[in-house]
Design a protein around this motif. Structure first.
Motif, PDB file in Angstrom:
ATOM      1  N   PHE A  98      12.126 -15.514  -4.515  1.00 14.52           N
ATOM      2  CA  PHE A  98      10.882 -14.752  -4.471  1.00 14.52           C
ATOM      3  C   PHE A  98      10.773 -13.963  -3.173  1.00 14.52           C
ATOM      4  O   PHE A  98      10.107 -12.927  -3.134  1.00 14.52           O
ATOM      5  N   GLU A  99      11.432 -14.436  -2.135  1.00 18.03           N
ATOM      6  CA  GLU A  99      11.442 -13.694  -0.870  1.00 18.03           C
ATOM      7  C   GLU A  99      12.132 -12.343  -1.065  1.00 18.03           C
ATOM      8  O   GLU A  99      11.656 -11.316  -0.566  1.00 18.03           O
ATOM      9  N   GLU A 100      13.232 -12.330  -1.808  1.00 20.45           N
ATOM     10  CA  GLU A 100      13.923 -11.073  -2.113  1.00 20.45           C
ATOM     11  C   GLU A 100      13.034 -10.152  -2.943  1.00 20.45           C
ATOM     12  O   GLU A 100      12.997  -8.939  -2.710  1.00 20.45           O
ATOM     13  N   VAL A 101      12.330 -10.725  -3.904  1.00 20.98           N
ATOM     14  CA  VAL A 101      11.425  -9.930  -4.746  1.00 20.98           C
ATOM     15  C   VAL A 101      10.338  -9.299  -3.879  1.00 20.98           C
ATOM     16  O   VAL A 101      10.041  -8.111  -4.007  1.00 20.98           O
ATOM     17  N   LEU A 102       9.749 -10.093  -2.993  1.00 23.46           N
ATOM     18  CA  LEU A 102       8.700  -9.580  -2.113  1.00 23.46           C
ATOM     19  C   LEU A 102       9.233  -8.454  -1.229  1.00 23.46           C
ATOM     20  O   LEU A 102       8.579  -7.409  -1.097  1.00 23.46           O
ATOM     21  N   LYS A 103      10.402  -8.618  -0.652  1.00 25.94           N
ATOM     22  CA  LYS A 103      10.977  -7.569   0.197  1.00 25.94           C
ATOM     23  C   LYS A 103      11.190  -6.285  -0.603  1.00 25.94           C
ATOM     24  O   LYS A 103      10.916  -5.188  -0.106  1.00 25.94           O
ATOM     25  N   ARG A 104      11.676  -6.423  -1.819  1.00 23.37           N
ATOM     26  CA  ARG A 104      11.885  -5.251  -2.679  1.00 23.37           C
ATOM     27  C   ARG A 104      10.546  -4.578  -3.000  1.00 23.37           C
ATOM     28  O   ARG A 104      10.428  -3.361  -2.963  1.00 23.37           O
ATOM     29  N   GLN A 105       9.521  -5.384  -3.280  1.00 23.01           N
ATOM     30  CA  GLN A 105       8.204  -4.826  -3.576  1.00 23.01           C
ATOM     31  C   GLN A 105       7.609  -4.134  -2.355  1.00 23.01           C
ATOM     32  O   GLN A 105       6.981  -3.085  -2.478  1.00 23.01           O
ATOM     33  N   GLN A 106       7.800  -4.709  -1.174  1.00 24.46           N
ATOM     34  CA  GLN A 106       7.282  -4.102   0.055  1.00 24.46           C
ATOM     35  C   GLN A 106       7.932  -2.746   0.324  1.00 24.46           C
ATOM     36  O   GLN A 106       7.293  -1.838   0.849  1.00 24.46           O
ATOM     37  N   ALA A 107       9.186  -2.597  -0.064  1.00 26.39           N
ATOM     38  CA  ALA A 107       9.923  -1.353   0.180  1.00 26.39           C
ATOM     39  C   ALA A 107       9.769  -0.335  -0.946  1.00 26.39           C
ATOM     40  O   ALA A 107      10.186   0.819  -0.794  1.00 26.39           O
ATOM     41  N   SER A 108       9.154  -0.722  -2.037  1.00 27.31           N
ATOM     42  CA  SER A 108       9.061   0.138  -3.211  1.00 27.31           C
ATOM     43  C   SER A 108       8.298   1.423  -2.931  1.00 27.31           C
ATOM     44  O   SER A 108       7.221   1.416  -2.344  1.00 27.31           O
ATOM     45  N   LYS A 109       8.860   2.520  -3.383  1.00 32.67           N
ATOM     46  CA  LYS A 109       8.215   3.832  -3.250  1.00 32.67           C
ATOM     47  C   LYS A 109       7.361   4.152  -4.482  1.00 32.67           C
ATOM     48  O   LYS A 109       6.528   5.046  -4.446  1.00 32.67           O
ATOM     49  N   SER A 110       7.570   3.425  -5.592  1.00 28.37           N
ATOM     50  CA  SER A 110       6.840   3.737  -6.825  1.00 28.37           C
ATOM     51  C   SER A 110       5.484   3.038  -6.907  1.00 28.37           C
ATOM     52  O   SER A 110       4.664   3.383  -7.751  1.00 28.37           O
ATOM     53  N   ALA A 111       5.242   2.074  -6.036  1.00 24.77           N
ATOM     54  CA  ALA A 111       3.974   1.348  -6.075  1.00 24.77           C
ATOM     55  C   ALA A 111       2.847   2.230  -5.546  1.00 24.77           C
ATOM     56  O   ALA A 111       3.022   2.974  -4.592  1.00 24.77           O
ATOM     57  N   SER A 112       1.711   2.146  -6.209  1.00 29.03           N
ATOM     58  CA  SER A 112       0.527   2.861  -5.735  1.00 29.03           C
ATOM     59  C   SER A 112      -0.698   2.026  -6.077  1.00 29.03           C
ATOM     60  O   SER A 112      -0.855   1.580  -7.203  1.00 29.03           O
TER      61      SER A 112
END
Length: 185
Positions: free
Chosen positions: A138-152
C-alpha cells in the motif's frame, strides 16, 4: 422515490471503505459497491484473465455489471467505494451511470493529509490480494497516487452535493447529513 448515488473519493487508506460501510449501516435500503471486492475475487479465482497492464478492464466490467443490476432490479441507494480521483472517471459515473434525473448524486471526498495516510499504510494489516501489476504494498500505491497527474479534487457543482472530510472525526456528521438528505427525497 429518487435514489442516492454516493461516490467516495480518496487515496488509499483515506477511510473510503470505513465510511461506506458505516453509511450503509445507517442509510436504510443501501448497498456498497467496492471494487476491491471484485479485485480480490478476480485475483483469487480468475487471475489468468487479469490484464497485466493498462486499465483493469475485467474488474471494471464486473463492477459495471453489479451497478447495472442494482439500478435495474432494485430500489437501493448505491454507495460507490473506490478512489474516483480523476475528474474523467467521476464524469463517467455522474453523466453515464448516475444521471441527474434518476439519482441525487453525492461526492464524499476523504481529503486526509498524506502524513496520516503514510502512517496508516505502514501500519496496515489489510490484505494485498487486490493488487495486480507492479504494486505489492500500500505504500507503493500511496506513492503512485501522490505522484499522479490525473488526480483532481472534486469541486462544488460537480454533483448535487459535495462533502469534504479532513479527518475521521468528521465522518459521523457527514453520514447523518446524507441520511437526512435521503429522508427528504
Amino acid at each position: 422515490m429518487q435514489r442516492l448515488a454516493i461516490i467516495t473519493i480518496g487515496k488509499t487508506h483515506s477511510g473510503k471503505t470505513t465510511f461506506a460501510q458505516a453509511l450503509e449501516k445507517q442509510l436504510t435500503n443501501s448497498f456498497v459497491m467496492d471494487q476491491d471486492n471484485q479485485a480480490e475475487f478476480i485475483n483469487t479465482y480468475y487471475k489468468k484473465l487479469q490484464p497485466n497492464q493498462g486499465p483493469n478492464t475485467l474488474k471494471h466490467a464486473l463492477s459495471k455489471q453489479i451497478v447495472y443490476y442494482a439500478k435495474e432490479h432494485t430500489d437501493l441507494h448505491i454507495i460507490i467505494c473506490n478512489s474516483n480521483r480523476s475528474r474523467k472517471d467521476r464524469e463517467y459515473l455522474l453523466e453515464e451511470l448516475f444521471q441527474k434525473n434518476d439519482f441525487y448524486r453525492i461526492l464524499v471526498h476523504l481529503d486526509i493529509p498524506d502524513e496520516v495516510l503514510l502512517k496508516r499504510v505502514t501500519e496496515s494489516k489489510r490484505g494485498t490480494n487486490i493488487f495486480r501489476g507492479a504494486a505489492t504494498t500500500f505504500e507503493e500505491v500511496l506513492k503512485r497516487q501522490q505522484a499522479s497527474k490525473s488526480a483532481s479534487p472534486p469541486i462544488d457543482g460537480e454533483a448535487d452535493r459535495l462533502f469534504v472530510i479532513k479527518n475521521s472525526a468528521e465522518m459521523e456528521a457527514v453520514i447523518k447529513e446524507i441520511v437526512l438528505i435521503a429522508e427528504s427525497l
